[in-house]
Motif scaffolding. Structure first.
Motif, PDB file in Angstrom:
ATOM      1  N   SER A 193     -21.615 -36.823  56.781  1.00 53.21           N
ATOM      2  CA  SER A 193     -22.663 -35.804  56.849  1.00 53.21           C
ATOM      3  C   SER A 193     -22.290 -34.678  57.794  1.00 53.21           C
ATOM      4  O   SER A 193     -22.477 -33.493  57.481  1.00 53.21           O
ATOM      5  N   ILE A 194     -21.749 -35.004  58.951  1.00 54.13           N
ATOM      6  CA  ILE A 194     -21.391 -33.971  59.931  1.00 54.13           C
ATOM      7  C   ILE A 194     -20.147 -33.216  59.492  1.00 54.13           C
ATOM      8  O   ILE A 194     -20.076 -31.990  59.600  1.00 54.13           O
ATOM      9  N   VAL A 195     -19.152 -33.922  58.969  1.00 51.56           N
ATOM     10  CA  VAL A 195     -17.921 -33.272  58.517  1.00 51.56           C
ATOM     11  C   VAL A 195     -18.212 -32.340  57.344  1.00 51.56           C
ATOM     12  O   VAL A 195     -17.574 -31.287  57.207  1.00 51.56           O
ATOM     13  N   SER A 274     -15.557 -36.213  64.846  1.00 52.69           N
ATOM     14  CA  SER A 274     -14.960 -35.303  65.823  1.00 52.69           C
ATOM     15  C   SER A 274     -13.455 -35.147  65.643  1.00 52.69           C
ATOM     16  O   SER A 274     -12.876 -34.179  66.137  1.00 52.69           O
ATOM     17  N   VAL A 275     -12.812 -36.076  64.950  1.00 48.91           N
ATOM     18  CA  VAL A 275     -11.358 -36.017  64.796  1.00 48.91           C
ATOM     19  C   VAL A 275     -10.936 -35.724  63.365  1.00 48.91           C
ATOM     20  O   VAL A 275      -9.745 -35.726  63.051  1.00 48.91           O
ATOM     21  N   PHE A 359     -19.513 -37.564  72.119  1.00 48.49           N
ATOM     22  CA  PHE A 359     -20.169 -36.291  72.427  1.00 48.49           C
ATOM     23  C   PHE A 359     -19.236 -35.342  73.174  1.00 48.49           C
ATOM     24  O   PHE A 359     -19.259 -34.133  72.958  1.00 48.49           O
ATOM     25  N   LYS A 360     -18.411 -35.900  74.046  1.00 51.65           N
ATOM     26  CA  LYS A 360     -17.498 -35.044  74.794  1.00 51.65           C
ATOM     27  C   LYS A 360     -16.478 -34.392  73.863  1.00 51.65           C
ATOM     28  O   LYS A 360     -16.237 -33.176  73.926  1.00 51.65           O
ATOM     29  N   LYS A 363     -18.178 -31.820  71.455  1.00 53.93           N
ATOM     30  CA  LYS A 363     -18.525 -30.577  72.124  1.00 53.93           C
ATOM     31  C   LYS A 363     -17.291 -29.708  72.346  1.00 53.93           C
ATOM     32  O   LYS A 363     -17.320 -28.503  72.129  1.00 53.93           O
ATOM     33  N   ASN A 364     -16.198 -30.329  72.754  1.00 57.20           N
ATOM     34  CA  ASN A 364     -14.952 -29.571  72.971  1.00 57.20           C
ATOM     35  C   ASN A 364     -14.450 -28.940  71.681  1.00 57.20           C
ATOM     36  O   ASN A 364     -13.962 -27.810  71.691  1.00 57.20           O
ATOM     37  N   ARG A 365     -14.572 -29.632  70.579  1.00 56.01           N
ATOM     38  CA  ARG A 365     -14.051 -29.092  69.315  1.00 56.01           C
ATOM     39  C   ARG A 365     -14.918 -27.936  68.814  1.00 56.01           C
ATOM     40  O   ARG A 365     -14.442 -26.998  68.239  1.00 56.01           O
ATOM     41  N   LEU A 366     -16.241 -28.032  69.053  1.00 54.28           N
ATOM     42  CA  LEU A 366     -17.122 -26.985  68.554  1.00 54.28           C
ATOM     43  C   LEU A 366     -17.085 -25.731  69.411  1.00 54.28           C
ATOM     44  O   LEU A 366     -17.470 -24.663  68.987  1.00 54.28           O
TER      45      LEU A 366
END
Length: 367
Positions: A193-195, A274-275, A359-360, A363-366
């Motif tokens: 969903s997020i990807v 996130s990855v 979350f860390k 956040k860094n990727r966004l």
């Protein structure tokens, strides 16, 4: 807060608008629990048995009748030679054979009567189970037929089966299916969903809204948390009322542990999202990294203690392993929550660690 609720409502609309997603989220748990409960079974049923009985006396016939009358075996062949026995196994017509010695009834009083049980051991676990069942039936029949004053009567040990006296395979599969379904819905569906938002470029639009990035991510996870809880209740109801698997322990603590595992799975889904940058990568990552190890190494199907040491180490880092272990203790064994504190502490530690890292990195990727 109103904006956050609006984002959560939007995500629910996305889920229920897609028929395939609804089928996966709400239909698959029902299918899996019924499939594992009924179709995939390790119980002994309808085993085809052949008998080689050169004696053909009263005692052997009674034993044969007792085997045939059981719910586990069906005697459908009476053989006349060892060659016929080998042929029947090669043809796949039988899974078990009972071979009596010559003059069985006379020799049983002298202590040298012989019974041999021959099983198809291409599946070693099933072969062991079948021979144990047959041995128990034969020993019970001998005890009833031989007078009590005869000293050579077979001595049968008193066997007591704890927690699952009927030896239903559903008792073993239900905790594993619970872990598998919750892992699938929370981790895989959340990451996809997020990807999807990142892949289509709409995540940046969401992040410039008045809602903080953290709440944007949480709004993606909340619907799957709610649906996972609904599936948990559905699985428990099907287990109790359809599969006859009771909740022997505390229902409250069973739900608490399940909610903790759902939280861990959501954190894994966020970490995968996130990855990865595409839905295909997220799907493959969830399937290869989570689903297959959950099925093979978590103790769902195979006991962890029987695995090589390296695989046991890998099993220790799987959240599903500890969740399934806790569910078996609470649901099947009915132990007090104190005896499940080890699993709860490990899952809580995993939840804190994974949610922090997820979350860390997200956040860094966004940024």
């Amino acid at each position: 807060m109103k904006q956050f609720i609006a984002f959560v409502r939007k995500e629910f609309y996305h889920i229920f608008r897609d028929r395939r997603t609804k089928l996966i989220l709400l239909g698959m748990p029902v299918v899996q629990i019924i499939l594992f409960g009924f179709a995939i079974s390790t119980e002994v049923k309808n085993v085809h048995v052949a008998v080689l009985d050169p004696s053909n006396d009263v005692m052997t016939r009674r034993i044969i009748d007792r085997i045939d009358a059981s719910e586990y075996f069906t005697v459908d062949r009476l053989l006349h030679s060892p060659q016929e026995l080998e042929t029947a196994f090669r043809e796949g017509a039988i899974e078990l054979a009972v071979v009596f010695g010559v003059n069985f009834a006379d020799r049983i009083y002298t202590g040298d009567a012989q019974i041999q049980i021959v099983a198809d051991a291409t599946d070693p676990n099933m072969a062991t189970t079948r021979t144990n069942y047959a041995s128990g039936i034969i020993a019970s029949a001998q005890q009833e037929m031989i007078p009590a004053e005869v000293s050579v009567a077979t001595i049968v040990p008193d066997v007591k089966l704890l927690y699952n006296p009927q030896m239903k395979s559903a008792y073993n599969f239900v905790p594993g299916v619970m872990g598998l379904i919750l892992m699938l819905i929370c981790a895989m569906m959340t990451s996809i969903s997020i990807v999807r938002e990142k892949e289509t470029g709409t995540m940046e639009i969401l992040l410039v809204s008045p809602v903080k990035p953290l709440f944007v991510i949480l709004s993606k996870a909340v619907p799957y948390f709610v649906l996972s809880f609904v599936n948990l209740i559905t699985i428990l109801l099907l287990s109790v009322y359809v599969l006859d698997v009771p909740v022997a322990g505390s229902l409250f603590w069973l739900i608490i542990v399940s909610l903790l595992f759902i939280f861990v799975s959501l954190a894994l889904g966020l970490l995968i999202s996130s990855v990865t940058q595409t839905q295909v990568a997220a799907m493959l990552g969830s399937g290869l990294v989570l689903m297959m190890p959950t099925m093979m190494l978590s103790g769902m199907i195979f006991p962890v203690e029987s695995m090589p040491v390296i695989l046991q180490v890998i099993s220790d880092i799987l959240p599903a392993r500890w969740y399934i272990q806790a569910v078996r203790k609470l649901m099947i064994e009915g132990v007090d929550v104190v005896l499940v504190m080890k699993e709860i502490v490990i899952l809580a530690f995993m939840a804190v660690l994974l949610i922090t890292v997820s979350f860390k990195k997200f956040k860094n990727r966004l940024e």
